[in-house]
Design a protein around this motif. Structure first.
Motif, short mmCIF file in Angstrom:
data_model
loop_
_atom_site.label_atom_id
_atom_site.label_comp_id
_atom_site.label_asym_id
_atom_site.label_seq_id
_atom_site.Cartn_x
_atom_site.Cartn_y
_atom_site.Cartn_z
N GLY A 197 0.60 -1.13 0.06
CA GLY A 197 0.06 -0.27 -0.15
C GLY A 197 0.67 1.08 -0.13
N ALA A 198 2.37 1.17 0.23
CA ALA A 198 2.75 2.47 -0.43
C ALA A 198 3.48 3.46 -0.68
CB ALA A 198 4.44 1.90 0.68
N GLY A 199 2.43 2.46 -2.25
CA GLY A 199 2.81 3.40 -3.10
C GLY A 199 1.86 4.48 -3.44
N TYR A 200 0.66 4.05 -3.08
CA TYR A 200 -0.17 4.80 -3.68
C TYR A 200 -0.01 6.49 -3.10
CZ TYR A 200 -5.11 6.89 -3.12
OH TYR A 200 -5.98 7.73 -3.17
N GLN A 201 0.35 6.12 -1.09
CA GLN A 201 0.33 6.69 -0.43
C GLN A 201 1.87 7.70 -0.69
OE1 GLN A 201 -0.15 3.88 0.78
NE2 GLN A 201 -2.43 4.68 2.20
N MET A 202 2.42 6.96 -1.47
CA MET A 202 4.39 8.08 -1.82
C MET A 202 3.18 9.35 -2.93
SD MET A 202 6.96 6.03 -4.34
CE MET A 202 5.71 6.41 -6.23
N MET A 203 2.44 8.53 -3.97
CA MET A 203 2.52 9.50 -4.76
C MET A 203 1.36 10.76 -4.09
SD MET A 203 3.52 7.82 -7.14
CE MET A 203 3.04 8.67 -8.96
N ILE A 204 0.81 10.63 -3.73
CA ILE A 204 0.63 11.58 -2.50
C ILE A 204 1.03 12.71 -2.07
CG2 ILE A 204 -1.32 12.56 -0.96
CD1 ILE A 204 -3.18 9.95 -1.56
N PHE A 205 2.30 11.91 -1.10
CA PHE A 205 3.08 13.19 -0.34
C PHE A 205 3.85 12.99 -1.60
CE2 PHE A 205 2.94 9.35 3.12
CZ PHE A 205 2.67 11.17 4.28
N LEU A 206 3.91 12.75 -3.08
CA LEU A 206 5.15 13.13 -3.49
C LEU A 206 4.42 14.41 -4.79
CD1 LEU A 206 7.29 13.24 -5.45
CD2 LEU A 206 6.12 11.54 -6.83
N ALA A 207 3.06 14.63 -4.66
CA ALA A 207 2.63 15.56 -4.60
C ALA A 207 2.77 17.02 -3.71
CB ALA A 207 0.71 15.79 -4.97
N GLY A 208 2.09 16.57 -2.60
CA GLY A 208 2.33 17.14 -1.98
C GLY A 208 4.09 18.26 -2.09
N LEU A 209 5.15 17.29 -1.64
CA LEU A 209 6.48 17.27 -1.67
C LEU A 209 6.48 18.60 -2.60
CD1 LEU A 209 8.12 14.52 -0.97
CD2 LEU A 209 8.35 16.25 0.45
N GLN A 210 6.41 18.20 -4.05
CA GLN A 210 6.32 18.74 -5.26
C GLN A 210 5.55 20.70 -5.54
OE1 GLN A 210 5.02 16.69 -8.08
NE2 GLN A 210 7.09 15.59 -8.36
N GLY A 211 5.03 20.60 -4.22
CA GLY A 211 4.28 21.81 -3.88
C GLY A 211 4.66 22.84 -2.85
N ILE A 212 5.66 22.46 -2.46
CA ILE A 212 6.44 23.16 -1.37
C ILE A 212 7.08 23.80 -1.88
CG2 ILE A 212 8.32 23.35 0.74
CD1 ILE A 212 7.02 20.14 1.21
N PRO A 213 7.51 25.80 -1.47
CA PRO A 213 8.74 26.18 -2.90
C PRO A 213 9.82 26.11 -2.40
CG PRO A 213 6.06 27.77 -1.44
CD PRO A 213 6.53 25.92 -1.26
N GLY A 214 10.60 26.19 -3.67
CA GLY A 214 11.88 25.98 -3.64
C GLY A 214 12.87 26.86 -2.68
N GLU A 215 12.11 27.77 -2.69
CA GLU A 215 13.13 29.39 -1.49
C GLU A 215 13.32 28.80 -0.44
OE1 GLU A 215 10.38 29.29 -4.09
OE2 GLU A 215 10.44 30.57 -5.59
N GLN A 216 11.77 28.24 0.19
CA GLN A 216 12.14 28.02 1.10
C GLN A 216 13.63 27.40 2.22
OE1 GLN A 216 8.47 26.84 3.30
NE2 GLN A 216 7.24 27.96 2.18
N TYR A 217 13.70 26.12 0.95
CA TYR A 217 14.55 25.36 1.01
C TYR A 217 15.73 26.14 0.96
CZ TYR A 217 11.74 21.26 1.48
OH TYR A 217 10.75 20.37 1.66
N GLU A 218 15.73 27.17 0.00
CA GLU A 218 17.20 27.74 -0.39
C GLU A 218 18.07 28.62 1.33
OE1 GLU A 218 16.51 30.11 -3.96
OE2 GLU A 218 16.69 27.78 -4.86
N ALA A 219 16.72 29.24 1.79
CA ALA A 219 16.08 30.63 2.71
C ALA A 219 16.80 29.65 3.91
CB ALA A 219 14.72 30.79 3.20
N ALA A 220 16.77 28.08 3.81
CA ALA A 220 17.07 27.57 4.92
C ALA A 220 18.10 26.47 4.53
CB ALA A 220 16.40 26.24 5.16
N SER A 221 18.82 26.98 3.61
CA SER A 221 20.29 26.29 3.42
C SER A 221 21.25 27.69 4.11
CB SER A 221 20.23 25.98 2.53
OG SER A 221 19.71 24.75 1.79
N VAL A 222 20.99 29.41 3.60
CA VAL A 222 21.34 30.07 4.15
C VAL A 222 21.26 29.92 5.37
CG1 VAL A 222 21.22 32.38 3.57
CG2 VAL A 222 20.62 31.27 1.82
N ASP A 223 20.81 30.16 6.19
CA ASP A 223 20.60 29.68 7.49
C ASP A 223 20.78 29.25 7.73
OD1 ASP A 223 19.31 32.18 7.68
OD2 ASP A 223 16.87 31.17 7.70
N GLY A 224 22.08 28.12 7.65
CA GLY A 224 23.06 26.84 8.43
C GLY A 224 22.09 26.15 8.61
N ALA A 225 20.97 26.06 7.49
CA ALA A 225 19.92 24.93 8.56
C ALA A 225 20.95 23.44 8.09
CB ALA A 225 17.95 24.90 7.80
#
Length: 298
Positions: free
Chosen positions: A177-205
């Protein structure tokens, strides 16, 4: 006195189209969910034997009283809750890990996505038969025990031992069953703005901090949805025990749906099975609401 809002001709056409397209869905919902639920509650207060369809008598709450006094009912409920408590976090965690893995851009990522999702495209009956063979205690025919024997270990009776049967089904179900939930999580991950990860990396996260403070907060709604649908699917466990263990050994894998099936279709106690189904429906709804409350407050 408020004025009545006037819709433009285009808006009226869109509204009419929305009603027209929703009619088939509403009809199917009423025909295959609402009506059966009403009949289930109705027949639950009757003494109704399938072998004697003309001999129906009103008995009030006698079926419910008998149900709550039945040790097999409580055992089936216990097995169902145990399966749900274990498989939901395992399956959701596995799905999220796979989604994060295949969300990366690398060569051949689409192949991995297809591989992880492919068990969802296969019938659960086929999957259950396949894993029954894999779990076979004979090292000559069971792949897993063949590997264990090659490592000098004793074979394990996965499906014939009350202590391991349900856990074996949990492992197989989480994998399938993990494959179905994986696709839902994948859609959610692709909706996260990349700028947030870039800002976190700049802050040393660190990667762990980015996951905790960027990924998880943005996936909160997705996580609640995935946990809810996974829990509902887990509570409806039937095919795996029916094909792999027939509810055994020693009723260790008898679930609520299997119990209802046994009472209604094997023993012919249709009214009694309806009472069990009605109680089970209330339990599933209650657990869904509790789960949503817990995850919403987290």
């Amino acid at each position: 006195m408020s004025k009545k809002i006037q819709l433009s001709p285009r808006k009226k056409d869109e509204q009419i189209a929305a009603y027209v397209f929703s009619v088939p869905a509403v009809f199917l919902l009423v025909a295959f969910m609402v009506v059966p639920m009403i009949y289930t509650v109705y027949y639950s207060v009757f003494q109704y034997q399938v072998m004697r369809p003309n001999d129906i008598s009103f008995i009030g709450f006698a079926n419910y009283i008998k149900l709550f006094a039945d040790s097999d009912f409580w055992l089936a409920l216990k097995n169902t809750v145990y399966f749900t408590i274990i498989v939901v976090p395992v399956q959701c965690a596995l799905a999220l890990a796979l989604a994060m893995l295949v969300s990366k851009k690398f060569r051949g990522v689409s192949i991995f996505r297809t591989m992880y999702f492919s068990p969802q495209l296969t019938s659960m009956v086929v999957i259950s038969v396949l894993w029954t063979v894999l779990y076979n205690s004979n090292p000559n025919t069971g792949l897993i025990n063949s590997i264990l024997a090659g490592m000098g270990m004793e074979p394990i009776n996965f499906l014939s031992n009350p202590k391991t049967a349900m856990n074996a089904i949990i492992f197989m179900s989480a994998w399938q069953g993990a494959g179905y939930q994986m696709m839902i999580f994948l859609a959610g991950l692709q909706g996260i703005p990349g700028e947030q990860y870039e800002a976190a990396s700049v802050d040393g996260a660190t990667p762990v901090q980015r996951f905790l403070y960027v990924t998880l907060p943005n996936l909160k709604g997705t996580i609640v949805y995935v946990i809810t649908i996974t829990m509902i699917q887990a509570m409806k466990l039937f095919t795996q025990p029916y094909v792999m263990t027939q509810g055994g050994p020693q009723n260790a894998t008898k679930t609520m749906v299997y119990y209802i099936y046994t009472q209604g279709f094997q023993k012919g106690n249709f009214g009694y099975a309806c009472s069990a189904a009605a109680v089970f429906f209330v339990i599933v709804v209650a657990m869904s609401l509790i789960m949503q409350k817990i995850t919403a407050d987290a």
